[in-house]
Scaffold this motif. Structure first.
Motif, PDB file in Angstrom:
ATOM      1  N   GLN A 178     -10.519  -5.742  -8.478  1.00 51.99           N
ATOM      2  CA  GLN A 178      -9.483  -6.208  -9.403  1.00 51.99           C
ATOM      3  C   GLN A 178      -9.064  -5.044 -10.303  1.00 51.99           C
ATOM      4  OE1 GLN A 178      -8.197  -8.939  -8.963  1.00 51.99           O
ATOM      5  NE2 GLN A 178      -9.621 -10.575  -8.419  1.00 51.99           N
ATOM      6  N   GLN A 179      -7.831  -4.584 -10.101  1.00 51.63           N
ATOM      7  CA  GLN A 179      -7.290  -3.486 -10.897  1.00 51.63           C
ATOM      8  C   GLN A 179      -5.903  -3.869 -11.392  1.00 51.63           C
ATOM      9  OE1 GLN A 179      -7.345   0.091  -8.582  1.00 51.63           O
ATOM     10  NE2 GLN A 179      -9.579   0.099  -8.331  1.00 51.63           N
ATOM     11  N   THR A 180      -5.541  -3.308 -12.517  1.00 51.10           N
ATOM     12  CA  THR A 180      -4.219  -3.577 -13.106  1.00 51.10           C
ATOM     13  C   THR A 180      -3.520  -2.235 -13.354  1.00 51.10           C
ATOM     14  OG1 THR A 180      -5.064  -5.582 -14.150  1.00 51.10           O
ATOM     15  CG2 THR A 180      -2.979  -4.702 -14.960  1.00 51.10           C
ATOM     16  N   PRO A 181      -2.426  -1.950 -12.648  1.00 48.26           N
ATOM     17  CA  PRO A 181      -1.849  -2.764 -11.568  1.00 48.26           C
ATOM     18  C   PRO A 181      -2.626  -2.553 -10.271  1.00 48.26           C
ATOM     19  CG  PRO A 181      -0.562  -0.795 -11.858  1.00 48.26           C
ATOM     20  CD  PRO A 181      -1.596  -0.758 -12.940  1.00 48.26           C
ATOM     21  N   PRO A 182      -2.538  -3.476  -9.287  1.00 52.89           N
ATOM     22  CA  PRO A 182      -3.291  -3.319  -8.031  1.00 52.89           C
ATOM     23  C   PRO A 182      -2.709  -2.196  -7.172  1.00 52.89           C
ATOM     24  CG  PRO A 182      -1.850  -5.226  -7.924  1.00 52.89           C
ATOM     25  CD  PRO A 182      -1.775  -4.730  -9.341  1.00 52.89           C
ATOM     26  N   GLN A 183      -3.578  -1.567  -6.380  1.00 59.31           N
ATOM     27  CA  GLN A 183      -3.158  -0.494  -5.477  1.00 59.31           C
ATOM     28  C   GLN A 183      -2.719  -1.120  -4.154  1.00 59.31           C
ATOM     29  OE1 GLN A 183      -6.338   2.349  -5.196  1.00 59.31           O
ATOM     30  NE2 GLN A 183      -6.241   2.902  -7.360  1.00 59.31           N
ATOM     31  N   CYS A 184      -1.472  -1.585  -4.133  1.00 53.46           N
ATOM     32  CA  CYS A 184      -0.972  -2.333  -2.973  1.00 53.46           C
ATOM     33  C   CYS A 184      -0.839  -1.443  -1.741  1.00 53.46           C
ATOM     34  CB  CYS A 184       0.355  -2.994  -3.309  1.00 53.46           C
ATOM     35  SG  CYS A 184       0.236  -4.254  -4.623  1.00 53.46           S
ATOM     36  N   ASN A 185      -0.376  -0.213  -1.914  1.00 55.06           N
ATOM     37  CA  ASN A 185      -0.218   0.673  -0.758  1.00 55.06           C
ATOM     38  C   ASN A 185      -1.561   0.961  -0.094  1.00 55.06           C
ATOM     39  OD1 ASN A 185       2.555   0.839  -1.139  1.00 55.06           O
ATOM     40  ND2 ASN A 185       2.375   2.604  -2.519  1.00 55.06           N
ATOM     41  N   LEU A 186      -2.589   1.160  -0.909  1.00 53.48           N
ATOM     42  CA  LEU A 186      -3.922   1.405  -0.356  1.00 53.48           C
ATOM     43  C   LEU A 186      -4.446   0.169   0.365  1.00 53.48           C
ATOM     44  CD1 LEU A 186      -6.385   3.213  -0.005  1.00 53.48           C
ATOM     45  CD2 LEU A 186      -7.190   2.447  -2.259  1.00 53.48           C
ATOM     46  N   LEU A 187      -4.201  -1.020  -0.205  1.00 54.56           N
ATOM     47  CA  LEU A 187      -4.661  -2.250   0.436  1.00 54.56           C
ATOM     48  C   LEU A 187      -3.945  -2.463   1.767  1.00 54.56           C
ATOM     49  CD1 LEU A 187      -6.265  -4.877   0.412  1.00 54.56           C
ATOM     50  CD2 LEU A 187      -4.453  -5.904  -0.974  1.00 54.56           C
ATOM     51  N   ARG A 188      -2.631  -2.251   1.821  1.00 52.90           N
ATOM     52  CA  ARG A 188      -1.893  -2.422   3.075  1.00 52.90           C
ATOM     53  C   ARG A 188      -2.355  -1.417   4.128  1.00 52.90           C
ATOM     54  NH1 ARG A 188       2.649  -4.010  -0.243  1.00 52.90           N
ATOM     55  NH2 ARG A 188       3.068  -1.821  -0.709  1.00 52.90           N
ATOM     56  N   GLU A 189      -2.596  -0.192   3.720  1.00 48.57           N
ATOM     57  CA  GLU A 189      -3.042   0.825   4.674  1.00 48.57           C
ATOM     58  C   GLU A 189      -4.437   0.505   5.210  1.00 48.57           C
ATOM     59  OE1 GLU A 189      -3.786   5.685   4.860  1.00 48.57           O
ATOM     60  OE2 GLU A 189      -3.047   4.714   3.020  1.00 48.57           O
ATOM     61  N   THR A 190      -5.327   0.014   4.343  1.00 51.25           N
ATOM     62  CA  THR A 190      -6.686  -0.317   4.780  1.00 51.25           C
ATOM     63  C   THR A 190      -6.673  -1.465   5.785  1.00 51.25           C
ATOM     64  OG1 THR A 190      -7.568   0.414   2.655  1.00 51.25           O
ATOM     65  CG2 THR A 190      -8.977  -0.998   4.012  1.00 51.25           C
ATOM     66  N   VAL A 191      -5.916  -2.529   5.479  1.00 50.15           N
ATOM     67  CA  VAL A 191      -5.858  -3.676   6.391  1.00 50.15           C
ATOM     68  C   VAL A 191      -5.194  -3.283   7.704  1.00 50.15           C
ATOM     69  CG1 VAL A 191      -4.949  -6.006   6.688  1.00 50.15           C
ATOM     70  CG2 VAL A 191      -5.870  -5.306   4.476  1.00 50.15           C
ATOM     71  N   THR A 192      -4.153  -2.462   7.640  1.00 46.92           N
ATOM     72  CA  THR A 192      -3.479  -2.027   8.865  1.00 46.92           C
ATOM     73  C   THR A 192      -4.412  -1.219   9.755  1.00 46.92           C
ATOM     74  OG1 THR A 192      -1.351  -1.988   7.704  1.00 46.92           O
ATOM     75  CG2 THR A 192      -1.507  -0.746   9.765  1.00 46.92           C
ATOM     76  N   ASN A 193      -5.216  -0.328   9.172  1.00 45.66           N
ATOM     77  CA  ASN A 193      -6.160   0.467   9.963  1.00 45.66           C
ATOM     78  C   ASN A 193      -7.256  -0.405  10.567  1.00 45.66           C
ATOM     79  OD1 ASN A 193      -4.723   2.787   9.323  1.00 45.66           O
ATOM     80  ND2 ASN A 193      -5.990   3.260   7.541  1.00 45.66           N
ATOM     81  N   LEU A 194      -7.717  -1.412   9.820  1.00 48.57           N
ATOM     82  CA  LEU A 194      -8.746  -2.308  10.363  1.00 48.57           C
ATOM     83  C   LEU A 194      -8.209  -3.096  11.547  1.00 48.57           C
ATOM     84  CD1 LEU A 194     -10.436  -3.664   7.093  1.00 48.57           C
ATOM     85  CD2 LEU A 194     -11.424  -2.098   8.763  1.00 48.57           C
ATOM     86  N   GLN A 195      -6.992  -3.611  11.442  1.00 41.60           N
ATOM     87  CA  GLN A 195      -6.421  -4.374  12.552  1.00 41.60           C
ATOM     88  C   GLN A 195      -6.107  -3.461  13.743  1.00 41.60           C
ATOM     89  OE1 GLN A 195      -6.900  -7.380  12.325  1.00 41.60           O
ATOM     90  NE2 GLN A 195      -5.519  -8.518  10.987  1.00 41.60           N
ATOM     91  N   ALA A 196      -5.670  -2.234  13.471  1.00 42.11           N
ATOM     92  CA  ALA A 196      -5.349  -1.319  14.567  1.00 42.11           C
ATOM     93  C   ALA A 196      -6.590  -0.858  15.320  1.00 42.11           C
ATOM     94  CB  ALA A 196      -4.581  -0.102  14.029  1.00 42.11           C
ATOM     95  N   SER A 197      -7.760  -0.881  14.664  1.00 41.23           N
ATOM     96  CA  SER A 197      -8.990  -0.469  15.346  1.00 41.23           C
ATOM     97  C   SER A 197      -9.404  -1.439  16.440  1.00 41.23           C
ATOM     98  CB  SER A 197     -10.123  -0.318  14.326  1.00 41.23           C
ATOM     99  OG  SER A 197     -10.426  -1.570  13.719  1.00 41.23           O
TER     100      SER A 197
END
Length: 715
Positions: free
Chosen positions: A508-527
């Motif tokens: 939980q961060q303010t503001p949230p690091q949305c780009n990092l979250l999208r990149e992490t989820v995308t890499n997990l699904q691509a694996s």
């Protein structure tokens, strides 16, 4: 001298490949390099060899050589590189080995009538030359490799047809391939005598145990009742009147599957225990011979003998088995085979070629033991609770063989922790599978179509070798705490729909690091899916792109603009859905053959929001974000009838089901359109009406006038 060189070059490459790793340690300690094998006979456009030893400062040179007319020798090795028709490449394997590849840079087809290009063959024997590859350190030759290339031109039909179409023969009386038991690509299948991958040395191992019938690629004998089988000498007198004349397509043996002959054990007194003699030294293995360890003992795995599990049963060469043993546990086991150590299982086995191989052990930990145990009576109050750690649940061996020897042995040991308040019945599993070739050989998923429950085969293009590198499509397989960091992957099985996922901790961060979250989820699904191609059938050719198709990727809701706020992140590909469309293309030996027509990967975008429970002061430090994956198989229906025309759909004048007036019923009782009473009764009543009509005609006006004329003449 040419005959002597050809004899040296004709040594089997497969025998030298087995000994590659045995020479590595020897040449490395002597700080020298050596080619293995030193002589190669090439009948195709590619040649592969190995350079072993200290290869750090070694360079390679290639030239064309020929025997001397006076001495017959080919001269000393030279570090001068010459221009040839061959391309030399090398690939480092570890620290002490280099794979050497030679590829012919020339087409092997016949030159056409008006073809002026030199990149073709003018005669049947296209290439006949000797090559010398020299390993040099500076300008000093250290080792040399001789290659005798004898390559014929390829013959193609005049009308090759469209490569995108697959011609399937009539499946009623023949399979889709000349050798149905050839299930593994580029390796020799046991007892499959028609397998082109089996060398003459391999066929000697099971020449007397070939698979019979159509599945083994053999023509089934005609039955005794065929007229063509019986002769005038041995046929009975009545045979010509009762024999059957039938084409070979109607042979009743087609479709049968033989597992080979079985031997029924003879029962005997239980107190007469057989005394096992000491094993004899092994020079080479043949089918059925026991495998021997380095200390001259039988290599044993628990097996079933006469219906009972025996812990010390020897393993036979080229004999696969899979057994289950049930043991009642009232206390934790302390000895083998339920309590084992990797050091005790890493035995040295005689290879059958003068060396030895070490059993490579890999552990697999399971947490859910429901498929291995069943609870029984409760323990007594004096007994303690069962808490058994690292219990051996399964031992799965894979023996890789080539020729008359074993090249590698791998073992997957499944262990788990047993916790119970009652006595349990533990079911342990043991298996041994013999695979021909090296340790990277992989079985197919069907022959030719996919079979339900087999892995879906995928792959990526290797630009260097111009072939497909096999891989698999996976989905999530969460274990333990269910987090994505500890989650495993499971292979997608054909015809098996599945849904799974894992949890990703998000701070939980303010503001949230949305780009990092999208990149992490995308890499997990691509694996999960690293391939770009999927095989259409279960036995694809790695060199033929027509057996493969592209995987399409689609992102749903991609047109919606991503709007991130102080507490939310949008456009996160949290769900990955795999859609597979398949079609049944026919039957082989009564088994449906399924083919993949399309495979699509869809990503569904979602929004992540902070969970503060009503206020920022209640926000949690870590929030779990779910990531899911699923696979769905869709069967394409087979259309067996042509579509109806507009006239057939709209014309209802003679349709008794959709029209009030049924004209065919006027022909009662000749037609069967009238269903008010059984057809037999309608026919009987109709015959009575016909008889009455004939009688009325005879007794009516015409016959009365004839009688009056007859009486007037008589008077």
């Amino acid at each position: 001298m040419a005959n002597v060189i050809d004899t040296l070059f004709s040594a089997s490459i497969s025998r030298h490949v087995i000994c590659v790793f045995l020479f590595i340690s020897l040449v490395y300690t002597q700080n020298t390099v050596v080619f293995q094998p030193p002589f190669v006979t090439a009948t195709g456009p590619t040649v592969t060899a190995f350079l072993l030893g200290n290869t750090s400062d070694v360079s390679l040179s290639l030239r064309t050589v020929s025997p001397s007319n006076t001495t017959g020798s080919i001269g000393s090795p030279s570090c001068t590189d010459e221009a040839t028709r061959w391309v030399l490449t090398k690939e480092q394997i570890g620290k002490t080995a280099v794979r050497i590849k030679l590829r012919l840079n020339q087409s092997l087809h016949f030159c056409g009538e008006n073809e002026t290009s030199t990149n073709c063959c003018t005669k049947l024997l296209c290439v006949l030359e000797a090559l010398q590859v020299t390993a040099c350190v500076g300008n000093t030759p250290k080792a040399s490799l001789l290659v005798q290339a004898t390559i014929n031109a390829r013959l193609f039909p005049a009308s090759a047809g469209n490569d995108n179409k697959t011609v399937i023969p009539n499946q009623v009386y023949q399979p889709l391939g000349p050798c149905p038991c050839d299930l593994t690509v580029r390796v020799c299948d046991i007892r499959c005598c028609c397998d082109k991958d089996c060398a003459s040395e391999d066929l000697k191992l099971f020449a007397s145990h070939c698979l019979p019938g159509p599945f083994g690629g053999q023509v089934s004998p005609d039955p005794d009742y065929q007229c063509s089988v019986q002769t005038s000498k041995n046929s009975p007198d009545w045979f010509p009147f009762l024999c059957v004349t039938s084409p070979p397509e109607n042979n009743p043996y087609l479709g049968l599957f033989y597992h080979g002959s079985t031997i029924t054990p003879k029962s005997g007194p239980s107190f007469q225990r057989q005394i096992v003699s000491a094993p004899l030294p092994v020079n080479m293995y043949v089918q059925g011979s026991p495998i021997i360890t380095l200390n001259n003992q039988y290599f044993s795995i628990p097996q079933r003998v006469l219906g009972r599990c025996v812990n010390g049963a020897p393993v036979a060469f080229l004999e696969n088995f899979q057994v289950e043993c049930v043991t009642l546990l009232r206390s934790c086991p302390t000895g083998s085979p339920l309590q084992t150590l990797p050091a005790d299982l890493s035995l040295k086995v005689m290879s059958g070629q003068g060396g030895n191989v070490v059993v490579h052990v890999t552990d697999k930990v399971v947490t859910d033991l429901n498929s291995f145990i069943s609870k029984n009576n409760a323990l007594s109050s004096a007994a303690q609770k069962l808490l058994c750690e690292n219990v051996t649940l399964a031992l799965d061996y894979k023996f890789f063989w080539q020729g008359n020897g074993i090249t590698a042995v791998t073992l997957t040991r499944t262990i788990g922790t047993l916790i119970s308040n009652v006595s349990v019945s533990l079911t342990t599993r043991y298996s041994a599978v013999f695979l021909n070739g090296n340790i990277t050989a992989e079985p197919n998923s069907g022959n030719p179509g996919y079979q339900v429950g087999k892995p879906v085969i995928a792959g990526t293009m290797d630009n260097e070798s111009e072939s497909i590198q096999r891989a698999f499509i996976s989905i999530w397989n969460p274990v333990g705490d269910g987090l994505c960091s500890t989650a495993e992957k499971k292979v997608v099985l054909f015809g098996k729909n599945s849904t799974s996922g894992c949890l990703l901790p998000v701070g939980q961060q303010t503001p949230p690091q949305c780009n990092l979250l999208r990149e992490t989820v995308t890499n997990l699904q691509a694996s999960l899916i690293t391939s770009t191609y999927v095989a259409k059938r279960g036995n694809p050719d790695l060199l033929n792109l027509t057996d493969w198709m592209n995987i399409s990727f689609v992102t749903l809701n991609s047109s919606t603009a991503m709007e991130d706020t102080a507490s939310t992140c949008s456009g996160i590909p949290s769900h990955q859905h795999i859609l597979v469309w398949s079609l049944v293309t026919g039957l082989v030996e009564g088994v449906p053959q399924r083919e993949i027509r399309d495979l699509q990967i869809r990503y569904t975008l979602s929004t992540w929001a902070q969970d503060c429970g009503g206020g920022n002061s209640l926000c949690e430090d870590i929030q779990l974000f779910p990531i899911t994956s699923s696979v769905t198989f869709i069967d394409i229906p087979v259309i067996t009838e042509p579509p109806k025309a507009r006239f057939q759909i709209n014309f209802t004048e003679y349709d008794c089901n959709r029209n009030d007036v049924c004209w065919p019923e006027l022909a009662f009782p000749i037609t069967r359109y009238y269903t008010g009473e059984p057809y037999s009764q309608s026919l009987a009543k109709g015959m009575i009406l016909v008889f009455c009509f004939i009688t009325a005609s005879i007794l009516g006006t015409p016959w009365r006038q004839i009688r009056q004329v007859w009486h007037s003449i008589a008077l």
